[in-house]
Design a protein around this motif. Structure first.
Motif, PDB file in Angstrom:
ATOM      1  N   GLY A 181      89.783  79.355  95.068  1.00 23.13           N
ATOM      2  CA  GLY A 181      88.596  78.851  94.737  1.00 23.13           C
ATOM      3  C   GLY A 181      87.563  79.656  95.581  1.00 23.13           C
ATOM      4  N   ILE A 182      86.488  79.622  94.887  1.00 24.19           N
ATOM      5  CA  ILE A 182      85.483  80.577  95.590  1.00 24.19           C
ATOM      6  C   ILE A 182      84.491  79.870  96.331  1.00 24.19           C
ATOM      7  CG2 ILE A 182      83.696  82.098  94.852  1.00 24.19           C
ATOM      8  CD1 ILE A 182      85.157  83.123  92.507  1.00 24.19           C
ATOM      9  N   ILE A 183      84.113  80.227  97.424  1.00 22.09           N
ATOM     10  CA  ILE A 183      82.905  79.783  98.172  1.00 22.09           C
ATOM     11  C   ILE A 183      81.705  80.855  98.170  1.00 22.09           C
ATOM     12  CG2 ILE A 183      83.891  77.996  99.749  1.00 22.09           C
ATOM     13  CD1 ILE A 183      83.944  80.015 101.794  1.00 22.09           C
ATOM     14  N   ARG A 184      80.431  80.648  97.954  1.00 20.36           N
ATOM     15  CA  ARG A 184      79.481  81.672  97.977  1.00 20.36           C
ATOM     16  C   ARG A 184      78.484  81.465  98.879  1.00 20.36           C
ATOM     17  NH1 ARG A 184      77.631  82.921  91.956  1.00 20.36           N
ATOM     18  NH2 ARG A 184      79.539  84.291  92.013  1.00 20.36           N
ATOM     19  N   TYR A 185      78.056  82.435  99.485  1.00 18.16           N
ATOM     20  CA  TYR A 185      76.893  82.476 100.311  1.00 18.16           C
ATOM     21  C   TYR A 185      75.632  82.124  99.425  1.00 18.16           C
ATOM     22  CZ  TYR A 185      79.148  83.666 104.746  1.00 18.16           C
ATOM     23  OH  TYR A 185      80.071  83.325 106.032  1.00 18.16           O
TER      24      TYR A 185
END
Length: 545
Positions: A288-292
């Protein structure tokens, strides 16, 4: 103002403070089938209000939680609230040994209190293999405002629900087990309902700290969870504040939950969260992606590797420590309860085994493979017809010498109310085990290779072992837990591996209060569903007063 009026107002305020109930929160769930594609291929799933995973339950310590469940499936349904202790109230536990199922086309309202608890938990359906189709979701319990939390409030908090997954439907998996076959290895791993999440699951502001609640809701495999490029500060485990330490990755065994803090202190771009299988000959991975929020680039395709071997995992278990100075759900510090100074009144040693009975696969504890009947054990006990449904204590406190012979029967043992008991879970097999105990948190005082003997007590952590509800037992190893059986009711000790549990690796512990007092246990609720042999019986008079 007249002194009499002042006195009257004071008494009124006092009455409110004494007799006022804790707050209520209400949910309505419509449980249906729906098409989902966790691993890419469409399949039938179980949805709650159209959601997979299901909606989160947000509560605060001591809240009364009321959930009206409408069953739109074509099969019976039960929900359990994994880790919620259900003080005095095993009626709401939602296991086949305590409650009749919600039949298709009907509804039932669960009503329970999250008494003196905080932390990250989850719920799931307990009927058959329904957990393999969904119906699970997160259940969080916040601390009350007057109880300090041993870390600053995060900017936000997020759920990460991970688990292995099968492409076969839950009914097919159940048919395989009913026919005596294993369901085999899973087909993949999912994170928040998908194996690959192309769009960001969550965003983080640079410099801010976020809370992540991570739970393994799978059927078989332990998973290693990690963030790309970010360390995790572990702060809570299944209702216990822990001594805060940083980890690059965490082994999350089936049924376990961890709460971590992650600070967005890296280059502003995307990063992966990764969950992958552990202790297996195959490797399945979910991302899963976390994005700033000010991100300027994609995540690297080089995923952080998982650790190798179970010695690493054992050392991680040993590194977890109870935060003795922090308060959890109550004002007093956790360390004010000195469990290591309490005399052990009984030792129960439980050993798992597997064999074929009449050509069909069965799993057992101390030689007995549990089977659920049409009448829940708790109902039979309350109606006074337990002798027609099950026998108490068909296993002893020591396993038999021959574990190859398996008896299929309801497996129920007695525990004397308010006694302090040591339970040894010994795994003689080649696969890792994971056990959960309903109704309680226990102190996980040891987990060691080899076989247990009384001399091994010198290795126990009798000072700051964490209090939790689910513990792993490594292959050819044992684990020791200690607890006071002060919660009257009928409680399920079960393997969290779905195949093992469904085919008998579980038992129930009957804890009865000799005083028959409402202080210790609630009477049968007026709305409780009845079934089996008690359905035609008159409702007994209240047992507790």
């Amino acid at each position: 103002m007249d002194r009499g009026v002042i006195l009257a107002l004071t008494l009124c305020l006092f009455g409110v403070s004494v007799y006022g109930e804790d707050p209520y929160i209400y949910y309505t769930w419509n449980v249906t089938y729906g098409t989902i594609s966790p691993l890419g291929a469409p399949q039938q799933g179980i949805l709650i209000n159209g959601q997979f995973p299901g909606p989160e339950i947000n509560s605060t310590s001591n809240n009364n939680v009321v959930i009206n469940v409408f069953n739109h499936l074509d099969e019976p349904l039960l929900f359990t609230w994994h880790g919620v202790q259900q003080r005095k109230n095993s009626w709401q536990e939602g296991t086949p040994g305590t409650a009749c199922p919600i039949l298709p086309g009907t509804n039932y309202t669960y009503h329970f209190q999250v008494k003196d608890q905080i932390g990250s938990y989850f719920y799931y359906p307990t009927t058959g293999l329904q957990r393999a189709a969904g119906g699970f979701g997160g259940l969080r319990i916040f601390s009350r405002l007057l109880i300090p939390v041993p870390y600053p409030d995060p900017e936000d908090e997020y759920w990460v629900i991970i688990g292995d997954w099968y492409n076969k439907g839950h009914k097919t998996l159940k048919m395989m087990l009913d026919s005596g076959r294993s369901i085999g290895r899973p087909d993949g791993v999912i994170m928040n309902g998908k194996a690959t999440n192309e769009e960001p699951l969550y965003t983080m502001k640079p410099g801010k700290t976020y809370k992540y609640r991570i739970c393994n809701v799978g059927l078989k495999d332990a998973l290693n969870f990690r963030f790309q490029g970010h360390a995790m500060k572990l702060v809570e485990t299944e209702g216990s504040h822990v001594v805060q330490s940083f980890y690059d990755s965490l082994d999350v065994h089936v049924g376990q939950c961890y709460t971590v803090l992650v600070t967005a202190d890296k280059d502003p771009k995307d990063y992966y969260m990764v969950a992958s299988t552990r202790f297996t000959k195959y490797t399945h991975t979910a991302t899963g992606i976390i994005r700033y929020t000010n991100g300027a680039g994609p995540a690297s395709n080089v995923l952080p590797p998982a650790p190798v071997g179970w010695a690493w995992s054992l050392n991680q278990f040993r590194s977890f420590r109870w935060n003795l100075t922090a308060s959890a759900a109550r004002p007093n510090p956790q360390g004010s309860y000195h469990y290591g100074q309490i005399n052990i009144t009984r030792t129960i040693k439980l050993v798992n085994s597997v064999a074929k009975v009449d050509g069909k696969l069965r799993y057992a504890i101390n030689g007995v493979s549990h089977v659920d009947g049409e009448t829940p054990l708790k109902l039979a006990e309350y109606y006074g017809v337990a002798d027609k449904v099950f026998k108490y204590n068909i296993i002893g406190d020591e396993p038999p010498a021959d574990l190859t012979a398996i008896t299929i029967a309801p497996n129920v043992i007695n525990a004397t109310f308010r006694t302090f008991i040591e339970v040894i879970l010994e795994n003689s097999g080649k696969s890792i085990q994971s056990y959960n105990l309903d109704g309680y948190s226990f102190f996980a005082v040891a987990c060691e290779p080899g076989k247990w003997s009384p001399e091994k007590r010198k290795n126990y952590n009798l000072l700051d072992a964490i209090s939790r509800h689910t513990i792993q037992v490594f292959p050819k190893s044992w684990a020791a837990i200690m607890l006071t059986f002060d919660n009257a009711g009928m409680w399920n000790l079960r393997s969290e591996q779905a195949e093992n549990r469904y085919l008998g690796q579980q038992l129930y512990i009957s804890v009865l209060s000799p005083e028959l007092s409402l202080r210790d246990e609630y009477n049968l609720p007026e709305t409780q569903i009845v079934c089996g042999i008690v359905k035609s019986l008159p409702k007994p008079a209240p047992k507790y007063s």
